[in-house]
Write a protein that holds these residues in place. Structure first.
Motif, PDB file in Angstrom:
ATOM      1  N   ASN A 208       0.828  -1.218   0.000  1.00 24.64           N
ATOM      2  CA  ASN A 208       0.000   0.000   0.000  1.00 24.64           C
ATOM      3  C   ASN A 208       0.856   1.259   0.000  1.00 24.64           C
ATOM      4  O   ASN A 208       0.563   2.228  -0.719  1.00 24.64           O
ATOM      5  CB  ASN A 208      -0.922   0.007   1.222  1.00 24.64           C
ATOM      6  N   ASN A 209       1.915   1.266   0.817  1.00 29.40           N
ATOM      7  CA  ASN A 209       2.764   2.457   0.911  1.00 29.40           C
ATOM      8  C   ASN A 209       3.521   2.707  -0.385  1.00 29.40           C
ATOM      9  O   ASN A 209       3.696   3.858  -0.809  1.00 29.40           O
ATOM     10  CB  ASN A 209       3.733   2.330   2.075  1.00 29.40           C
ATOM     11  N   LEU A 210       3.991   1.638  -1.022  1.00 28.77           N
ATOM     12  CA  LEU A 210       4.711   1.800  -2.284  1.00 28.77           C
ATOM     13  C   LEU A 210       3.765   2.295  -3.376  1.00 28.77           C
ATOM     14  O   LEU A 210       4.111   3.185  -4.169  1.00 28.77           O
ATOM     15  CB  LEU A 210       5.348   0.469  -2.693  1.00 28.77           C
ATOM     16  N   GLU A 211       2.551   1.744  -3.402  1.00 31.76           N
ATOM     17  CA  GLU A 211       1.572   2.152  -4.411  1.00 31.76           C
ATOM     18  C   GLU A 211       1.091   3.589  -4.211  1.00 31.76           C
ATOM     19  O   GLU A 211       0.552   4.199  -5.141  1.00 31.76           O
ATOM     20  CB  GLU A 211       0.371   1.203  -4.394  1.00 31.76           C
ATOM     21  N   SER A 212       1.309   4.136  -3.013  1.00 33.32           N
ATOM     22  CA  SER A 212       0.873   5.514  -2.756  1.00 33.32           C
ATOM     23  C   SER A 212       1.795   6.548  -3.396  1.00 33.32           C
ATOM     24  O   SER A 212       1.453   7.735  -3.452  1.00 33.32           O
ATOM     25  CB  SER A 212       0.797   5.768  -1.247  1.00 33.32           C
ATOM     26  N   LEU A 213       2.955   6.117  -3.886  1.00 36.47           N
ATOM     27  CA  LEU A 213       3.872   7.035  -4.561  1.00 36.47           C
ATOM     28  C   LEU A 213       3.245   7.588  -5.836  1.00 36.47           C
ATOM     29  O   LEU A 213       2.470   6.903  -6.504  1.00 36.47           O
ATOM     30  CB  LEU A 213       5.173   6.317  -4.935  1.00 36.47           C
ATOM     31  N   GLU A 214       3.636   8.812  -6.172  1.00 38.60           N
ATOM     32  CA  GLU A 214       3.247   9.348  -7.475  1.00 38.60           C
ATOM     33  C   GLU A 214       4.073   8.688  -8.575  1.00 38.60           C
ATOM     34  O   GLU A 214       3.548   8.316  -9.626  1.00 38.60           O
ATOM     35  CB  GLU A 214       3.442  10.873  -7.496  1.00 38.60           C
ATOM     36  N   HIS A 215       5.383   8.561  -8.311  1.00 40.76           N
ATOM     37  CA  HIS A 215       6.281   7.880  -9.242  1.00 40.76           C
ATOM     38  C   HIS A 215       7.393   7.173  -8.465  1.00 40.76           C
ATOM     39  O   HIS A 215       7.814   7.659  -7.408  1.00 40.76           O
ATOM     40  CB  HIS A 215       6.934   8.857 -10.234  1.00 40.76           C
ATOM     41  N   PHE A 216       7.836   6.052  -9.005  1.00 44.02           N
ATOM     42  CA  PHE A 216       9.017   5.344  -8.499  1.00 44.02           C
ATOM     43  C   PHE A 216       9.994   5.314  -9.667  1.00 44.02           C
ATOM     44  O   PHE A 216       9.808   4.579 -10.625  1.00 44.02           O
ATOM     45  CB  PHE A 216       8.625   3.951  -8.037  1.00 44.02           C
TER      46      PHE A 216
END
Length: 298
Positions: A208-216
């Motif tokens: 969930n926290n990783l998916e909350s990024l605008e971009h990786f």
């Protein structure tokens, strides 16, 4: 007729202050520190010059620059990530969100920050990793192990001890040593990398926290002589059971099973793969400005 009070009201609420730039958090790599003037200290000043008014925090893990340098080798990454999470949560300048830039091993450490405490600190908007070892390493610097029998022998010796508990606890680089010849032992005994890659169980908070990024944004250095294999900088790695064939992120079980949410992130246009035709962490100001600063930091 509009009274002078009405005009004052309109003026007050239509002339807004310029938005403050998004703060930036940096995490250095092995053998470096937060603040050396000839490395990350200079990069911090560069960002502050390019983005006037920006708050740039270069993480120092420890009470001094010397401690920070030593901790890059000897402080277990789990403890380092806890330290960073605590520091970021307490910084009032980061409460409205920030961008994060990791250098080399600082890349996977900042990713761990996003996954483990991204919901507790100011929201991380863009995560940028420069030469990160997201799937670990299996090789020696400047050694080109695939072509040299001695290098292969030495890395096997390192692998023999890398998963001993005392080595995992006392040597940072052992915690992201990834032996493709014995993937089972790696998954069972890697105290850091196997956990943040959800290779034992799926921690939904990490997803969930990783998916909350605008971009990786992941930057790979095509002529990297430090990180082996260099494809780990894009989440690629050796296929299990051997050390020659490389699987891309998209070919890996990590992606196919979407154990970190990376497949969904790519479908949503959040994964960005950039390459730079240089050695480890070698890039120009022009390249950084065009590919990182202007699209993601301004």
């Amino acid at each position: 007729m509009i009274s002078w009070l009405s005009l004052l009201y309109l003026f007050t609420y239509t002339v807004a202050e310029p938005a403050k730039p998004t703060p930036i958090v940096l995490w250095h790599g092995m053998g470096d520190t937060c603040c050396f003037s000839f490395s990350l200290g200079t990069f911090k000043l560069y960002l502050e010059k390019q983005i006037p008014g920006a708050y740039v925090l270069s993480l120092r893990i420890g009470n001094s620059v010397i401690e920070d340098l030593e901790n890059g080798y000897f402080m277990n990454p789990n403890k380092q990530v806890d330290y960073a999470c605590d520091a970021l949560a307490k910084d009032p300048k980061l409460q409205d969100g920030f961008n994060a830039i990791g250098f080399s091993q600082g890349s996977q450490f900042l990713r761990a920050v996003v996954q483990r405490c991204g919901h507790k600190v100011g929201p991380v908007k863009n995560l940028i990793t420069l030469g990160g070892q997201h799937q670990g390493v299996y090789g020696l610097p400047h050694c080109f192990a695939l072509q040299h029998e001695t290098c292969d022998y030495v890395r096997k010796l390192l692998n023999y001890a890398a998963y001993y508990r005392w080595v995992q606890n006392s040597l940072v680089q052992a915690t992201y040593w990834h032996d493709p010849l014995d993937d089972t032992t790696y998954k069972q005994n890697s105290e850091f990398l196997a956990d943040i890659n959800n290779e034992r169980t799926v921690n939904q908070t990490y997803v969930n926290n990783l998916e909350s990024l605008e971009h990786f944004i992941m930057v790979k250095f095509d002529n990297d002589s430090i990180v082996q294999p260099k494809e780990t900088e894009w989440f690629g790695f050796y296929a299990p059971g051997q050390a020659k064939k490389i699987l891309s992120l998209q070919q890996s079980e990590l992606y196919k099973q979407d154990r970190l949410g990376l497949k969904k992130m790519e479908e949503d246009g959040k994964l960005v793969f950039l390459s730079q035709p240089g050695d480890h962490l070698r890039f120009t100001e022009e390249w950084f400005s065009n590919n990182i600063l202007k699209p993601y930091l301004l």
